[in-house]
Motif scaffolding. Sequence first.
Motif, mmCIF file in Angstrom:
data_model
loop_
_atom_site.group_PDB
_atom_site.id
_atom_site.type_symbol
_atom_site.label_atom_id
_atom_site.label_comp_id
_atom_site.label_asym_id
_atom_site.label_seq_id
_atom_site.Cartn_x
_atom_site.Cartn_y
_atom_site.Cartn_z
ATOM 1 N N GLY A 121 0.828 -1.208 0.000
ATOM 2 C CA GLY A 121 0.000 0.000 0.000
ATOM 3 C C GLY A 121 0.858 1.252 0.000
ATOM 4 N N ARG A 156 -0.436 -1.520 -4.949
ATOM 5 C CA ARG A 156 -1.877 -1.246 -5.081
ATOM 6 C C ARG A 156 -2.168 0.049 -5.858
ATOM 7 N N PRO A 163 -7.534 5.673 -4.245
ATOM 8 C CA PRO A 163 -8.189 4.473 -3.707
ATOM 9 C C PRO A 163 -9.453 4.051 -4.460
ATOM 10 N N SER A 175 -1.386 -2.049 4.447
ATOM 11 C CA SER A 175 -2.156 -0.815 4.289
ATOM 12 C C SER A 175 -1.822 0.180 5.394
ATOM 13 N N SER A 231 -8.858 1.250 1.520
ATOM 14 C CA SER A 231 -8.371 0.238 0.574
ATOM 15 C C SER A 231 -8.811 -1.193 0.794
#
Length: 314
Positions: free
Chosen positions: A16, A60, A69, A93, A208
């Motif tokens: 992340g 991501r 996001p 994350s 996320s």
Amino acid sequence: MSSSEGENVLVGVIGGSGLYHLDNLTFLKHVNPETPWGFPSSPITICALPSGTKVAFLARHGPGHTIPPSSVPARANIAALKSLGVRAILAFSAVGSLREELAPGDFVLPTQIIDRTKGVRPASFFEGTTVVAHAAFGDPFAMRLVRWLEGRVQKVLDSAQPDEYAVEGKKPQVHTDRCIVCMEGPQFSTRAESKMYRMWGGDVINMSVLPEAKLAREAELGYALIATVTDYDSWRENENPVTAAEVFKTLSANAKMSRHVAAAVLEDLNAAAAQGDLLTEEIGSMKFSIMPRSEQQKEEDRKKLSYILPTYFQ
Ligand SMILES: CSC[C@H]1O[C@H](OP(=O)(O)O)[C@H](O)[C@@H]1O
Ligand SMILES: Nc1ncnc2[nH]cnc12
């Protein structure tokens, strides 16, 4: 058929904010499978652990953090990892804390989720097809995997050197059995929302974990989130509400610790994923979630779904 089938990579890592690569792994190649849901956020890095075991790493938000996001192509990300042979995903994350005891620098392994996304993110592989399925999501994370991780993550944090702490003098801790709120963003929460999430039982917050966790479940992948706390969100009365600048202060220290965690667990996780015991809850879980085949189901939809669930849609 995906170009990357046959890679036989059992463990996937999703990085992340702040975590755009892993450390001390031998780079083997990039793969960029085009799935029925498009391309993943970034080409996936296939790298080797010291033993030669392969793992897959996916950023991501893209390698240069260019994807917000709400626009993360989560279906393509999960489908692409599945096409490589992945069975277990460790997702990292950056999260805000809704509790005093969850401090910046701490790690949280949530076991529950509250969905505060706004319905703008495609959240099911079955959406737009003639096949209907209702995946069980009462326990949104792979519980055996979460339990397996707890002690291992704690051990890594216990060995952190003081100059690696995200906050000077504050040794990082692991917290388990917590609830994560997933909001839409991209703006952070208001003070009122932040307080409301606390009343609801939320412990940490990000933008996320959904639909990523839902899609992993539909693809029968074991999925655990390693949440790293960057800030106290906006609920504290006499403190400033969270800003991106506040988050950035702890991102790189948290990313460094996350790399230590990955280095410590990936080899054993690969062995556990190969053996199968750890992921017994997920594999086969969709069998009775898919409504029985009917004449009205289109063949092209079944073919599309065979990309993630070949057992049921061959
Ligand atoms: C950079 S602050 C907000 C941003 O950070 C988290 O990203 P990730 O989960 O990918 O680490 C959060 O979900 C937001 O997307
Ligand atoms: N306070 C916060 N709210 C939502 N996502 C976050 N990611 C990191 N901190 C966050």
